[in-house]
Design a protein around this motif. Sequence first.
Motif, PDB file in Angstrom:
ATOM      1  N   ASN A 180      34.231  36.160  28.183  1.00  0.00           N
ATOM      2  CA  ASN A 180      34.029  36.590  26.800  1.00  0.00           C
ATOM      3  C   ASN A 180      33.162  35.604  26.026  1.00  0.00           C
ATOM      4  OD1 ASN A 180      35.342  36.303  23.778  1.00  0.00           O
ATOM      5  ND2 ASN A 180      35.073  38.439  24.403  1.00  0.00           N
ATOM      6  N   LEU A 181      33.419  34.311  26.205  1.00  0.00           N
ATOM      7  CA  LEU A 181      32.669  33.297  25.472  1.00  0.00           C
ATOM      8  C   LEU A 181      31.207  33.246  25.897  1.00  0.00           C
ATOM      9  CD1 LEU A 181      35.242  30.342  25.428  1.00  0.00           C
ATOM     10  CD2 LEU A 181      34.754  31.970  23.600  1.00  0.00           C
ATOM     11  N   LEU A 182      30.950  33.418  27.187  1.00  0.00           N
ATOM     12  CA  LEU A 182      29.588  33.285  27.701  1.00  0.00           C
ATOM     13  C   LEU A 182      28.787  34.577  27.608  1.00  0.00           C
ATOM     14  CD1 LEU A 182      30.221  31.081  30.879  1.00  0.00           C
ATOM     15  CD2 LEU A 182      29.146  30.372  28.736  1.00  0.00           C
ATOM     16  N   PHE A 183      29.440  35.710  27.877  1.00  0.00           N
ATOM     17  CA  PHE A 183      28.698  36.973  27.996  1.00  0.00           C
ATOM     18  C   PHE A 183      29.178  38.061  27.032  1.00  0.00           C
ATOM     19  CE2 PHE A 183      29.010  35.003  32.283  1.00  0.00           C
ATOM     20  CZ  PHE A 183      27.689  34.602  32.396  1.00  0.00           C
ATOM     21  N   GLY A 184      30.192  37.749  26.208  1.00  0.00           N
ATOM     22  CA  GLY A 184      30.684  38.730  25.260  1.00  0.00           C
ATOM     23  C   GLY A 184      31.454  39.870  25.892  1.00  0.00           C
ATOM     24  N   ILE A 185      31.924  39.710  27.128  1.00  0.00           N
ATOM     25  CA  ILE A 185      32.692  40.762  27.811  1.00  0.00           C
ATOM     26  C   ILE A 185      34.081  40.846  27.183  1.00  0.00           C
ATOM     27  CG2 ILE A 185      33.710  41.453  30.023  1.00  0.00           C
ATOM     28  CD1 ILE A 185      31.382  40.057  31.410  1.00  0.00           C
ATOM     29  N   LEU A 213      38.026  41.112  26.522  1.00  0.00           N
ATOM     30  CA  LEU A 213      39.092  40.443  27.285  1.00  0.00           C
ATOM     31  C   LEU A 213      39.701  41.379  28.322  1.00  0.00           C
ATOM     32  CD1 LEU A 213      40.265  37.553  27.043  1.00  0.00           C
ATOM     33  CD2 LEU A 213      42.167  38.544  25.783  1.00  0.00           C
ATOM     34  N   GLU A 214      39.929  42.651  27.946  1.00  0.00           N
ATOM     35  CA  GLU A 214      40.557  43.602  28.860  1.00  0.00           C
ATOM     36  C   GLU A 214      39.688  43.844  30.098  1.00  0.00           C
ATOM     37  OE1 GLU A 214      42.014  44.091  24.778  1.00  0.00           O
ATOM     38  OE2 GLU A 214      40.031  44.060  25.691  1.00  0.00           O
ATOM     39  N   LEU A 215      38.374  43.960  29.884  1.00  0.00           N
ATOM     40  CA  LEU A 215      37.470  44.155  31.011  1.00  0.00           C
ATOM     41  C   LEU A 215      37.382  42.898  31.871  1.00  0.00           C
ATOM     42  CD1 LEU A 215      35.452  45.923  32.512  1.00  0.00           C
ATOM     43  CD2 LEU A 215      33.670  45.182  30.904  1.00  0.00           C
ATOM     44  N   GLY A 216      37.423  41.746  31.221  1.00  0.00           N
ATOM     45  CA  GLY A 216      37.400  40.480  31.960  1.00  0.00           C
ATOM     46  C   GLY A 216      38.589  40.330  32.880  1.00  0.00           C
ATOM     47  N   VAL A 217      39.757  40.821  32.434  1.00  0.00           N
ATOM     48  CA  VAL A 217      40.964  40.778  33.268  1.00  0.00           C
ATOM     49  C   VAL A 217      40.759  41.603  34.533  1.00  0.00           C
ATOM     50  CG1 VAL A 217      43.352  41.542  33.400  1.00  0.00           C
ATOM     51  CG2 VAL A 217      42.563  40.305  31.397  1.00  0.00           C
ATOM     52  N   LEU A 218      40.161  42.780  34.392  1.00  0.00           N
ATOM     53  CA  LEU A 218      39.922  43.633  35.557  1.00  0.00           C
ATOM     54  C   LEU A 218      38.913  42.997  36.510  1.00  0.00           C
ATOM     55  CD1 LEU A 218      39.780  47.141  33.830  1.00  0.00           C
ATOM     56  CD2 LEU A 218      41.698  46.097  35.053  1.00  0.00           C
ATOM     57  N   ILE A 219      37.915  42.315  35.959  1.00  0.00           N
ATOM     58  CA  ILE A 219      36.899  41.663  36.801  1.00  0.00           C
ATOM     59  C   ILE A 219      37.532  40.584  37.675  1.00  0.00           C
ATOM     60  CG2 ILE A 219      34.847  40.177  36.741  1.00  0.00           C
ATOM     61  CD1 ILE A 219      33.914  41.766  34.302  1.00  0.00           C
ATOM     62  N   THR A 220      38.546  39.878  37.121  1.00  0.00           N
ATOM     63  CA  THR A 220      39.180  38.812  37.908  1.00  0.00           C
ATOM     64  C   THR A 220      39.869  39.343  39.155  1.00  0.00           C
ATOM     65  OG1 THR A 220      41.252  38.954  36.664  1.00  0.00           O
ATOM     66  CG2 THR A 220      39.591  37.427  35.837  1.00  0.00           C
ATOM     67  N   ALA A 221      40.236  40.635  39.153  1.00  0.00           N
ATOM     68  CA  ALA A 221      40.904  41.213  40.323  1.00  0.00           C
ATOM     69  C   ALA A 221      39.961  41.329  41.517  1.00  0.00           C
ATOM     70  CB  ALA A 221      41.466  42.588  39.989  1.00  0.00           C
ATOM     71  N   LEU A 222      38.639  41.252  41.254  1.00  0.00           N
ATOM     72  CA  LEU A 222      37.670  41.414  42.337  1.00  0.00           C
ATOM     73  C   LEU A 222      37.583  40.186  43.234  1.00  0.00           C
ATOM     74  CD1 LEU A 222      34.761  43.143  40.340  1.00  0.00           C
ATOM     75  CD2 LEU A 222      36.536  44.227  41.734  1.00  0.00           C
ATOM     76  N   ASP A 223      38.238  39.075  42.831  1.00  0.00           N
ATOM     77  CA  ASP A 223      38.137  37.863  43.650  1.00  0.00           C
ATOM     78  C   ASP A 223      38.704  38.059  45.049  1.00  0.00           C
ATOM     79  OD1 ASP A 223      40.819  37.966  43.154  1.00  0.00           O
ATOM     80  OD2 ASP A 223      40.981  35.966  42.294  1.00  0.00           O
ATOM     81  N   VAL A 224      39.623  39.041  45.200  1.00  0.00           N
ATOM     82  CA  VAL A 224      40.189  39.300  46.526  1.00  0.00           C
ATOM     83  C   VAL A 224      39.102  39.714  47.511  1.00  0.00           C
ATOM     84  CG1 VAL A 224      40.742  41.700  46.004  1.00  0.00           C
ATOM     85  CG2 VAL A 224      42.020  40.519  47.760  1.00  0.00           C
ATOM     86  N   PHE A 225      38.118  40.468  47.049  1.00  0.00           N
ATOM     87  CA  PHE A 225      37.021  40.883  47.936  1.00  0.00           C
ATOM     88  C   PHE A 225      36.071  39.713  48.213  1.00  0.00           C
ATOM     89  CE2 PHE A 225      38.372  44.686  45.555  1.00  0.00           C
ATOM     90  CZ  PHE A 225      38.787  45.464  46.623  1.00  0.00           C
ATOM     91  N   LEU A 226      35.925  38.826  47.228  1.00  0.00           N
ATOM     92  CA  LEU A 226      35.113  37.625  47.443  1.00  0.00           C
ATOM     93  C   LEU A 226      35.715  36.764  48.546  1.00  0.00           C
ATOM     94  CD1 LEU A 226      32.829  35.670  46.523  1.00  0.00           C
ATOM     95  CD2 LEU A 226      34.459  34.717  44.883  1.00  0.00           C
ATOM     96  N   ILE A 227      37.051  36.618  48.516  1.00  0.00           N
ATOM     97  CA  ILE A 227      37.722  35.805  49.537  1.00  0.00           C
ATOM     98  C   ILE A 227      37.578  36.449  50.918  1.00  0.00           C
ATOM     99  CG2 ILE A 227      39.963  34.918  50.295  1.00  0.00           C
ATOM    100  CD1 ILE A 227      40.758  34.730  47.386  1.00  0.00           C
ATOM    101  N   LEU A 228      37.777  37.750  50.990  1.00  0.00           N
ATOM    102  CA  LEU A 228      37.632  38.441  52.277  1.00  0.00           C
ATOM    103  C   LEU A 228      36.233  38.260  52.845  1.00  0.00           C
ATOM    104  CD1 LEU A 228      39.573  41.760  51.589  1.00  0.00           C
ATOM    105  CD2 LEU A 228      40.177  40.009  53.263  1.00  0.00           C
ATOM    106  N   PHE A 234      31.400  24.040  27.764  1.00  0.00           N
ATOM    107  CA  PHE A 234      32.847  24.314  27.789  1.00  0.00           C
ATOM    108  C   PHE A 234      33.108  25.675  28.416  1.00  0.00           C
ATOM    109  CE2 PHE A 234      36.735  26.028  25.954  1.00  0.00           C
ATOM    110  CZ  PHE A 234      37.627  24.992  26.147  1.00  0.00           C
ATOM    111  N   GLY A 235      32.332  26.685  28.013  1.00  0.00           N
ATOM    112  CA  GLY A 235      32.508  28.033  28.565  1.00  0.00           C
ATOM    113  C   GLY A 235      32.221  28.098  30.047  1.00  0.00           C
ATOM    114  N   ILE A 236      31.164  27.396  30.495  1.00  0.00           N
ATOM    115  CA  ILE A 236      30.816  27.377  31.918  1.00  0.00           C
ATOM    116  C   ILE A 236      31.942  26.731  32.724  1.00  0.00           C
ATOM    117  CG2 ILE A 236      29.252  26.374  33.632  1.00  0.00           C
ATOM    118  CD1 ILE A 236      27.003  26.675  31.549  1.00  0.00           C
ATOM    119  N   ALA A 237      32.436  25.578  32.234  1.00  0.00           N
ATOM    120  CA  ALA A 237      33.515  24.880  32.945  1.00  0.00           C
ATOM    121  C   ALA A 237      34.772  25.740  33.001  1.00  0.00           C
ATOM    122  CB  ALA A 237      33.807  23.542  32.266  1.00  0.00           C
TER     123      ALA A 237
END
Length: 454
Positions: A152-157, A159-174, A329-332
């Motif tokens: 949200n801070l970096l790209f204005g996404i 919060l609700e959509l950002g939460v859904l995006i975090t779920a995609l990390d499972v495919f990144l790990i695979l 700060f946002g990047i970190a």
Amino acid sequence: MAVLPVPEERSPSPGFSGSGWRRRRGEPSLSEVFGSIATRPQGPLWKKLTAFLGPGYLVAVGYMDPGNWATSLAGGSKFGYALLTVALLSNLMAILLQALCARLGIASGRDLAQACRDAFPRAVSWPLWAMAEIAICATDLAEVIGTAIGLNLLFGIPLELGVLITALDVFLILWMQNLGFRWIEAFIVTLLGVIAICFGIQIAMADPNWGAVIRGFAPTTDIVTNPEMLYLSLGILGATVMPHNLYLHSGVVQTRRYGETLPEKSEAIKLATLDSTIALMFALLINASILILAAATFNKTGKTDVAELEQVHSFLAPLLGSAIAPTLFGIALLCCGLNSTVTATLSGQIVMEGFLDIRLPPWLRRLVTRAIAIVPAAIVTVWYGEKGTAQLLILSQVVLSFQLPFAVVPLVMFTADRRKMDELVAPRWVTALAVLVAAIIIALNVKLLIDFLI
């Protein structure tokens, strides 16, 4: 030109020869990457160590998760540098406990979850599994919030959509695991480097009082007598010595192909302990820098109630006199959120496989374990929205602190039991220190509970 022999693959053994395990384990932790990384049986120490570098940095991510940011930012803005001593003590506790995790994983061939399933009846192991899942949910709550806020801070996404995006990390790990577990470790270390650079620049801009920083590492009785300071201290402790990290390290250390003989395992324990100690000392610098930044910018200017990550982002530019500070700060924050969700997903898989001994395809296991952790976190995040995120983050870390004894006590029990560990049992002085650490954690939790009730 001489041809080096190819190391034999380490097969999942039924466990160490100690008679203390009632049942033999089947499939090992993270079976798709078990024993997949070759080590160096010969050569100088630094070359041997390079093969073991990696798991410690996955553990070190726990020092930089967004929940840690919330507790450190709140502590630094309210109490200045005073809680640096808590960060240091928490780091020393983490080094000791992670050394025991490496010892358990290498000596017995079991992660902590499998060891609990083998040693305890279901009436005990299943509640321990439930509490481990609660700890992972609390961890994921912090990480989901932090990652969403970073987006949200970096790209204005939103919060609700950002939460859904975090779920995609499972495919990144695979995807990265298909390339090899080293890719996951490289991903983690790269993001840690970005976080370190961002905070290094911000600390230079803040120009803290280094004399006060050094004095902040000295213990003070106010931590115990001041309930508010104790609450934040327990949050820092929970965010540092994270319960899920104990399960994680005892599992990921088994990705190394170190051999099955006593000398090979003994050397592997030493190298894995070196890896985690170096990584956690590096993480202490990052962890402390969060608190130092808050003390040098907010506490110094009278802003003693800063805890919301959005507040920090908006306050940094005018206080540091640079428009780049909020971006750094946002990047970190985004990097630490991504890092933390990856390690939480791995620990979720280890906990579920270890306690329940499930047999599912890797992609389905990942989806199930990720859903168990992220769904409650997503519901809470969407329900609260952007308001009250700091309180949620700090509360999640205190929940972690309350869960710690249920992971630490079995770990100390197993590594001190010669029937289970044979010749690789933990030295008595190490066990004595670990018992002291467990007692301190339990005593602080009881004190916090009494203060809360009163």
